[in-house]
Design a protein around this motif. Structure first.
Motif, PDB file in Angstrom:
ATOM      1  N   ILE A  79       0.886  -1.172   0.000  1.00 38.40           N
ATOM      2  CA  ILE A  79       0.000   0.000   0.000  1.00 38.40           C
ATOM      3  C   ILE A  79       0.912   1.206   0.000  1.00 38.40           C
ATOM      4  O   ILE A  79       1.735   1.360   0.905  1.00 38.40           O
ATOM      5  N   ILE A  80       0.797   2.023  -1.018  1.00 32.88           N
ATOM      6  CA  ILE A  80       1.676   3.193  -1.052  1.00 32.88           C
ATOM      7  C   ILE A  80       0.865   4.470  -1.048  1.00 32.88           C
ATOM      8  O   ILE A  80      -0.331   4.478  -1.341  1.00 32.88           O
ATOM      9  N   GLY A  81       1.529   5.523  -0.718  1.00 34.76           N
ATOM     10  CA  GLY A  81       0.892   6.830  -0.654  1.00 34.76           C
ATOM     11  C   GLY A  81       1.794   7.758   0.117  1.00 34.76           C
ATOM     12  O   GLY A  81       2.671   7.299   0.850  1.00 34.76           O
TER      13      GLY A  81
ATOM     14  N   SER B  31       4.327   6.816  -9.171  1.00 35.43           N
ATOM     15  CA  SER B  31       4.621   8.122  -8.610  1.00 35.43           C
ATOM     16  C   SER B  31       3.557   9.131  -9.013  1.00 35.43           C
ATOM     17  O   SER B  31       3.127   9.957  -8.206  1.00 35.43           O
ATOM     18  N   ARG B  32       3.121   9.025 -10.266  1.00 36.95           N
ATOM     19  CA  ARG B  32       2.096   9.932 -10.747  1.00 36.95           C
ATOM     20  C   ARG B  32       0.787   9.705  -9.985  1.00 36.95           C
ATOM     21  O   ARG B  32       0.123  10.628  -9.549  1.00 36.95           O
ATOM     22  N   LEU B  33       0.459   8.435  -9.774  1.00 33.40           N
ATOM     23  CA  LEU B  33      -0.758   8.106  -9.042  1.00 33.40           C
ATOM     24  C   LEU B  33      -0.678   8.588  -7.592  1.00 33.40           C
ATOM     25  O   LEU B  33      -1.652   9.019  -6.997  1.00 33.40           O
ATOM     26  N   MET B  34       0.514   8.491  -7.072  1.00 37.09           N
ATOM     27  CA  MET B  34       0.696   8.786  -5.658  1.00 37.09           C
ATOM     28  C   MET B  34       0.558  10.268  -5.359  1.00 37.09           C
ATOM     29  O   MET B  34      -0.087  10.660  -4.395  1.00 37.09           O
ATOM     30  N   VAL B  35       1.225  11.083  -6.142  1.00 33.07           N
ATOM     31  CA  VAL B  35       1.251  12.510  -5.827  1.00 33.07           C
ATOM     32  C   VAL B  35       0.303  13.321  -6.691  1.00 33.07           C
ATOM     33  O   VAL B  35       0.118  14.498  -6.449  1.00 33.07           O
ATOM     34  N   GLY B  36      -0.281  12.686  -7.663  1.00 36.34           N
ATOM     35  CA  GLY B  36      -1.197  13.420  -8.524  1.00 36.34           C
ATOM     36  C   GLY B  36      -0.478  14.045  -9.690  1.00 36.34           C
ATOM     37  O   GLY B  36      -0.969  14.091 -10.787  1.00 36.34           O
TER      38      GLY B  36
ATOM     39  N   ARG C 264       1.198  -7.119  -5.778  1.00 34.32           N
ATOM     40  CA  ARG C 264       0.163  -6.168  -6.167  1.00 34.32           C
ATOM     41  C   ARG C 264       0.346  -4.902  -5.356  1.00 34.32           C
ATOM     42  O   ARG C 264       0.944  -4.923  -4.286  1.00 34.32           O
ATOM     43  N   VAL C 265      -0.208  -3.826  -5.851  1.00 33.65           N
ATOM     44  CA  VAL C 265      -0.030  -2.577  -5.135  1.00 33.65           C
ATOM     45  C   VAL C 265      -1.318  -1.748  -5.172  1.00 33.65           C
ATOM     46  O   VAL C 265      -1.994  -1.683  -6.189  1.00 33.65           O
ATOM     47  N   THR C 266      -1.645  -1.203  -3.990  1.00 36.26           N
ATOM     48  CA  THR C 266      -2.778  -0.291  -3.896  1.00 36.26           C
ATOM     49  C   THR C 266      -2.225   1.097  -3.627  1.00 36.26           C
ATOM     50  O   THR C 266      -1.402   1.272  -2.733  1.00 36.26           O
ATOM     51  N   VAL C 267      -2.649   2.050  -4.420  1.00 37.13           N
ATOM     52  CA  VAL C 267      -2.159   3.418  -4.226  1.00 37.13           C
ATOM     53  C   VAL C 267      -3.229   4.228  -3.517  1.00 37.13           C
ATOM     54  O   VAL C 267      -4.391   4.230  -3.929  1.00 37.13           O
ATOM     55  N   MET C 268      -2.831   4.896  -2.437  1.00 40.46           N
ATOM     56  CA  MET C 268      -3.797   5.733  -1.729  1.00 40.46           C
ATOM     57  C   MET C 268      -3.394   7.189  -1.809  1.00 40.46           C
ATOM     58  O   MET C 268      -2.214   7.523  -1.858  1.00 40.46           O
ATOM     59  N   ARG C 269      -4.400   8.028  -1.855  1.00 42.38           N
ATOM     60  CA  ARG C 269      -4.136   9.460  -1.847  1.00 42.38           C
ATOM     61  C   ARG C 269      -5.272  10.161  -1.133  1.00 42.38           C
ATOM     62  O   ARG C 269      -6.430   9.916  -1.409  1.00 42.38           O
ATOM     63  N   LYS C 270      -4.924  10.996  -0.186  1.00 44.74           N
ATOM     64  CA  LYS C 270      -5.895  11.805   0.554  1.00 44.74           C
ATOM     65  C   LYS C 270      -7.061  10.985   1.085  1.00 44.74           C
ATOM     66  O   LYS C 270      -8.229  11.353   0.928  1.00 44.74           O
ATOM     67  N   GLY C 271      -6.743   9.835   1.667  1.00 42.80           N
ATOM     68  CA  GLY C 271      -7.784   9.044   2.311  1.00 42.80           C
ATOM     69  C   GLY C 271      -8.613   8.171   1.383  1.00 42.80           C
ATOM     70  O   GLY C 271      -9.547   7.521   1.813  1.00 42.80           O
ATOM     71  N   ARG C 272      -8.283   8.194   0.097  1.00 40.64           N
ATOM     72  CA  ARG C 272      -9.039   7.371  -0.853  1.00 40.64           C
ATOM     73  C   ARG C 272      -8.096   6.443  -1.610  1.00 40.64           C
ATOM     74  O   ARG C 272      -6.906   6.693  -1.681  1.00 40.64           O
ATOM     75  N   VAL C 273      -8.697   5.390  -2.196  1.00 34.49           N
ATOM     76  CA  VAL C 273      -7.885   4.511  -3.024  1.00 34.49           C
ATOM     77  C   VAL C 273      -7.810   5.114  -4.412  1.00 34.49           C
ATOM     78  O   VAL C 273      -8.828   5.412  -5.033  1.00 34.49           O
TER      79      VAL C 273
ATOM     80  N   LYS D 158      -2.833   5.411   4.842  1.00 39.82           N
ATOM     81  CA  LYS D 158      -2.433   4.000   4.813  1.00 39.82           C
ATOM     82  C   LYS D 158      -2.448   3.400   6.210  1.00 39.82           C
ATOM     83  O   LYS D 158      -3.032   2.340   6.465  1.00 39.82           O
ATOM     84  N   THR D 159      -1.772   4.103   7.130  1.00 37.09           N
ATOM     85  CA  THR D 159      -1.631   3.564   8.464  1.00 37.09           C
ATOM     86  C   THR D 159      -2.987   3.466   9.165  1.00 37.09           C
ATOM     87  O   THR D 159      -3.276   2.482   9.833  1.00 37.09           O
TER      88      THR D 159
END
Lengths: 507, 301, 350
Positions: free
Chosen positions: A31-33, A230-235, A206-215, A39-40
């Motif tokens: 799980i990245i973000g 990286s693009r998914l992670m930071v927008g 597999r990897v789940t990308v999270m950003r601002k509390g959402r998947v 995530k935590t």
């Protein structure tokens, strides 16, 4: 997990909003973000540490309710926290069995069978650790192994690891990944929380990308590359690209000569005969893996900690062990790594935080001139675009704004050398960029800057000179021109050393 | 007068005097290991002292009196603990509050039931049983110093052993110590650290009840504020004893000896009583300072 | 501004709840223990306002509490604990009496009063300052050291009062009375209330000013909130372990000498009993705000005065005041009450 929502009442923060996550058996799921992506929190909900406000958890198709970690363990879910939860004065075995201790006669702690059972788990999973050792004498990597064994002892099938690599050395990370892969082979499942992309690519299925509390996305690792993640992670993609003008360095401002810092009861010095010069108009980036003397260097160069031998000079003047007050009188400004506890008094107002380094200048006839303070505070707030009325407590600001207040305060006085430690840790991209711009401005204005950071991109992007510490010793001191991240990495791990100790000196 | 004639009664008295310190400190140790400061020892001793003697007089049984006295002390200890832990009050302030409550409550109840705010005598109370073994009474040293005390003294020795076993040899002891060192770690294991802290406070209530019972039952009377600083000395004994049962035994002995010596000096030399009574406090301060100097030296390279 | 108002609201309400609970408990106690509960309650709650004598005495009793409350608040603001108030007040009273007895007829009265005030402040400062010094030097816990020192001091003062300085003309355990020239002016006869209440109020204003408008006060507060931050910011942290204790002890000493010159006119054995402890409660009720200490001290004196009136006119004993005060003590720092109000308030807003 389906539709998990978690709102923190105290702050009103929506840490998770309608998050769904599915983990398959025998996979390593990353799980990245960024920091604060939720995530935590999500994992805390899964582990029973935080009750969700909404949503359900299903385990092998059956809905479960997980009120506390004990229940999570019983369902076969285990977690290794980022900050270890070990009792240092207990042995490995005592730590591992704590909470589900083997007993004799139902009352007494059975130490022998604790050691035996823990030894069996250690052997079964191919770890190398003596169950009778006290935890306080273990390395960080070994402590993490103890945490993992603790969960294995509880017979978990799903192991959650929260930022497991953040405190480890390169070799320890390799070892950890080997261990994880072995566990998966043995039928376990791992969830890995991280914000390091290369690790995701290296180990996860597999990897789940999270950003601002959402998947944001779920992908098979083999189908993505670093850039996309990286693009998914930071927008938007982060490119540390600073306009840095070339500039000749000036005179030596601060010099460390043979600085040695000892710790009682430990043979290896925390700082080992460190010699280093800081020049005007130059940024010296100091890199190193945690535990190799970075924090100690921060404390020593700012006068907070006394050294046992060696000397520190400022403009040729001996300032060894003069303490923080005199250091500031000598032109030190300092943005500490611990910004909430050392860098600010969170219960005091922003205004009170701003005047701490030089309250004297606001006195008129021995009494504070409130108007002058107000003007000063508003002025700084404008210059550094700090959101928030100077009358509110510092603790009500966001991390980025707190860092701006600290920076504003430190730059308000005349300074000719400034120490930054982890200046952008936990900040968002915009906040970081603001800090970077300021650091460069300070350098261009002719101050000597020391930038202590574990973020290599930051150091490579900003520094004029690179210094690497390994085990308290300087192993590299190079001009930052064409130096690659890999090279720095080799220095950090002690694979390369430009200043090997001559054996003759040592004896 | 040879030295044995002087020293034996002195040591014999010391053992009597140290017992309330020892009992209160052993209980306080459990609170301390759970990571809480137990300022309330003083008040808890006072509560135990009052209720044991009153219940003993009402029931006519020493045993029942002590039992009920301990029960009330544990209830007050629970209030202290619950307010500190569940209502999140400052543990130091609520400890002071417990002491204030104890001195107020005992006097109010004494006035209510006996119409008297001074010394209350209980004449029909049975004497505390003394423990002697006739055969051993003759053995020098042993007989002179260690025998012939009230049962409480021997109970306190058993308590030292018991404390050691519970703290170092039971899961409870491990979890309690773990709570004191790192609450988060205990919580992460799915255990409830607050439960161990409350347990630590209840244990201190138990032993302080015993300590208080000893004070009034050996006197056959209740005197307002009979605890007279013993709880504070017990608190210091915990630190001086390095938070270990055996260390506490030794520290309590030191304090007992100091008081015993000052009692003798009071009769033997012409020193005003107030000065001598101030002596144990000053010794304790000096011991604290020396102890912290030693700790300080240890931490500085 | 909005933040401050919320803070004020939460503080006031939680204090209200605390006091409400303590009053409920006292009502319950009176119902259980008194044969004439209504009469007892009347005197407990309204007794202090029934005549000038009670009312003035209540205000008079608040004077030393203002000083000790201020002393405790100063220490608390710097995260230091002065638990030795009892001994410092007592010693202050003794040393003031001692000098006034020596000076007796010589020199102007004002000079004598000044000597008494200064000597009591210095002795109190010395006693508390020692604990601050040990803390700074060797990290000795000032909480326990100040308490133990004070316990010893109380006994030593007792020795002087009952020994060398004892008044041979009376059976009371006290020193001889000081010369009438040094007695403070009564301003609300027939009660004992004297002019020093103005001095107490001025001191509170002075402490407020010191804390919030001077560099020392500022640095002291910063040290109290976060020592690591203060050290980092270039504040002399060691100084602010000793200075607040000196000031705190000084104020306690003055509480003693003011009580002697205003109320007792001699150093009576045990006159200071409870003044030190209650100062802690007063400071806590006032949330360490020097100006709020004045009403807080009056409130505490009111509880004592009410209990006294109830004892005189009815059938309960004075110590019920201690029980009410202990309940307040128990609850005044309870964060849970605070959090509960905040939580409710937020829900209402949402």
């Amino acid at each position: 997990m389906r539709g998990i929502t978690k709102i923190y009442r105290e702050t009103g923060l929506h840490a998770n909003e309608d998050v769904s996550l599915s983990v398959e058996e025998r996979e390593i799921h990353a799980i990245i973000g960024e920091n604060g992506a939720g995530k935590t929190t999500l994992m805390k909900v899964l582990y029973g540490l935080e009750p969700p406000d909404d949503g359900n958890i299903f385990l092998r198709g059956k809905e479960v309710i997980i009120p506390n970690p004990l229940a999570a363990n019983k369902l076969g879910i285990g977690m290794v926290h980022q900050h270890f939860t070990l009792i240092p004065s207990f042995t490995v075995a005592e730590n591992i069995v704590l909470g589900i201790e083997p007993r004799t006669k139902g009352v007494f702690f059975d130490r022998e069978s604790a050691v035996k059972e823990v030894g069996r788990v250690i052997e079964e999973h191919n770890f190398h650790i003596n169950p009778r050792t006290r935890v306080s004498s273990l390395t960080v990597g070994q402590m993490q192994q103890v945490e993992i064994i603790k969960m294995l002892y509880r017979d978990v099938d799903l192991l959650i690891l929260d930022e497991p690599t953040s405190v480890l050395t390169e070799q320890e990370i390799v070892k950890l990944f080997e261990n994880l892969q072995r566990l998966v082979k043995a039928g376990k499942t791992c969830v890995l929380i991280t914000h390091k992309l290369d690790e995701v690519m290296q180990i996860s299925h597999r990897v789940t990308v999270m950003r601002k509390g959402r998947v944001e996305a779920v992908r098979y690792t083999r189908d993505v590359d670093c850039r996309e993640l990286s693009r998914l992670m930071v927008g938007k993609s982060v490119l540390f690209d600073f306009e840095k003008k070339e500039q000749d360095t000036g005179k030596t401002v601060v010099e460390l000569r043979d600085v040695t810092l000892l710790k009682k009861g430990q043979e290896r010095p925390l700082l080992d005969h460190l010699s280093l010069e800081l020049h005007a108009g130059e940024i010296v980036g100091v890199a190193g893996v945690g535990g190799n003397g970075l924090g100690e260097l921060e404390d020593v160069i700012t006068g907070l900690r006394h050294i046992q031998s060696g000397a520190v000079y400022h403009d040729q003047k001996d300032i060894t062990n003069i303490g923080p007050i005199a250091m500031r009188e000598n032109g030190l400004a300092y943005v500490p790594a611990d910004r909430l506890f050392r860098g600010s008094s969170v219960q005091s107002t922003i205004r009170e935080n701003m005047i701490v380094t030089n309250p004297r200048r606001f006195l008129r006839a021995g009494v504070f001139d409130q108007k002058k303070i107000q003007v000063f505070a508003e002025d700084l707030a404008k210059q550094f675009s700090i959101d928030g009325n100077p009358d509110i407590p510092m603790g009500m600001l966001s991390g980025g704004n707190i860092q701006k207040v600290i920076l504003a305060r430190e730059l308000a006085n005349k300074t000719d050398f400034i120490v930054f430690s982890e200046p952008t840790w936990g900040l968002d991209v915009a906040g970081s960029e603001f800090i970077y711009k300021k650091i460069l401005e300070i350098r261009d204005a002719g101050s000597a800057v020391m930038l202590i950071s574990s973020n290599l991109d930051e150091i490579l992007g900003l520094a004029d000179r690179l210094v690497v510490l390994y085990r308290g010793k300087m192993v590299a001191n190079l001009r930052n021109r064409g130096v690659s991240k890999e090279t720095i990495g080799e220095y950090m791990l002690g694979l390369k050393d430009d200043f090997p100790k001559k054996k003759a000196d040592a004896s | 007068m040879n030295s044995a004639q002087f020293a034996f009664p002195l040591l014999h008295n010391t053992i009597g005097i140290m017992t309330p310190f020892l009992l209160a400190a052993l209980g306080g140790l459990f609170t301390e290991l759970g990571g809480m400061l137990n300022i309330a020892l003083e008040g808890l001793i006072l509560i135990g002292a009052f209720f044991s003697v009153v219940f003993a007089a009402f029931t006519g049984s020493l045993f029942l009196g002590v039992l009920l006295g301990i029960a009330v002390t544990m209830i007050i200890a629970w209030i202290f603990g619950a307010i500190s832990i569940y209502l999140k009050a400052n543990v130091f302030i609520s400890g002071l509050a417990t002491n204030l409550l104890a001195s107020g409550l005992t006097v109010v109840l004494a006035f209510q039931f006996f119409g008297n705010k001074g010394v209350i005598l209980f004449q029909d109370l049975p004497k505390l049983p003394k423990f002697t073994i006739a055969a051993l009474q003759r053995v020098p040293l042993l007989g002179d110093i260690f025998l012939g005390h009230s049962v409480f003294v021997y109970l306190s020795w058993v308590a030292v052993l018991l404390a050691y076993v519970v703290i170092y040899r039971t899961p409870f002891g491990y979890r309690l110590r773990g709570t004191g060192i790192d609450q988060k770690a205990i919580r992460a294991l799915g255990l409830n650290p607050q439960r161990y802290q409350i347990a630590g406070i209840l244990i201190s209530g138990f032993t302080c009840g015993l300590a208080g019972a000893l004070l009034t039952l050996q006197l056959g009377a209740f005197v307002p504020n009979i605890s007279a600083g013993r709880g504070w000395i017990a608190l210091v004994a915990i630190y001086l004893g390095n938070k270990k049962p055996l260390g506490i035994l030794i520290a309590s002995f030191v304090f007992g000896l100091a008081e015993s010596v000052s009692n003798y000096a009071q009769g033997a030399i012409n020193v005003p009583a107030d000065f001598i009574l101030a002596f144990p406090y000053l010794i304790t301060v000096a011991a604290m300072i020396l102890f912290s100097i030693w700790q300080h030296r240890k931490s500085v390279v | 501004m909005k933040h401050r108002r919320t803070e004020f609201f939460v503080n006031t309400l939680s204090l209200g709840i605390t006091i409400g609970i303590s009053f409920l408990i006292v009502i319950l106690m009176i119902l259980l223990m008194s044969e004439t509960p209504l009469k007892t309650m009347y005197y407990f709650f309204l007794g202090p306002f029934t005549n000038k004598y009670y009312f003035g005495n209540m205000l008079n009793a608040s004077i030393p509490l203002i000083f000790t409350g201020l002393g405790i608040a100063l220490a608390f603001r710097s995260s230091m604990f002065n638990l030795g108030g009892e001994g410092q007040v007592y010693a202050g009273g003794l040393v003031a009496t001692f000098f006034l007895l020596i000076i007796n007829e010589s020199g102007p009265a004002v000079l004598g009063i000044l000597v008494a005030l200064i000597s009591s402040a210095l002795l109190g400062a010395l006693l508390a300052g020692m604990s601050g010094f040990f803390r700074m030097k060797w990290n000795t816990d000032e909480l326990i050291s100040s308490f133990l020192l004070s316990s010893a001091v109380v006994l030593i003062v007792n020795y002087f009062i009952t020994g060398i300085l004892n008044d041979p003309n009376t059976n009371l355990l006290t020193t001889p009375p000081v010369n009438e020239r040094f007695w403070f002016l009564k301003i609300f006869l027939p009660s004992n209330l004297d002019i020093s209440i103005l001095f107490a109020v001025l001191t509170a204003v002075g402490v407020y000013f010191f804390l919030f408008y001077t560099k020392w006060g500022y640095e002291m507060r910063m040290c109290g909130l976060n020592r690591e931050f203060s050290r980092y910011g270039g504040i002399n942290v060691s100084r602010y372990m000793v200075m607040p204790m000196l000031l705190s002890g000084g104020l306690h000493g003055i509480a003693g000498s003011v009580a002697v010159m205003g109320t007792y006119h001699q150093c009576l054995k045990g006159f200071s009993g409870g003044i030190g402890w209650n100062g802690i409660a007063v400071a806590l009720i006032a949330k360490n705000n020097p100006l709020a200490i004045i009403p807080a001290a009056v409130f505490f004196a009111y509880l004592d005065a009410g209990a006294k009136a109830a004892m005189l006119h009815s059938d309960v004993t004075f110590e019920i005041a201690a029980i009410v005060q202990s309940v307040i003590f128990f609850l005044v720092t309870a964060r849970a009450i605070h959090d509960f109000i905040r939580f409710r308030k937020k829900e209402v807003q949402v």
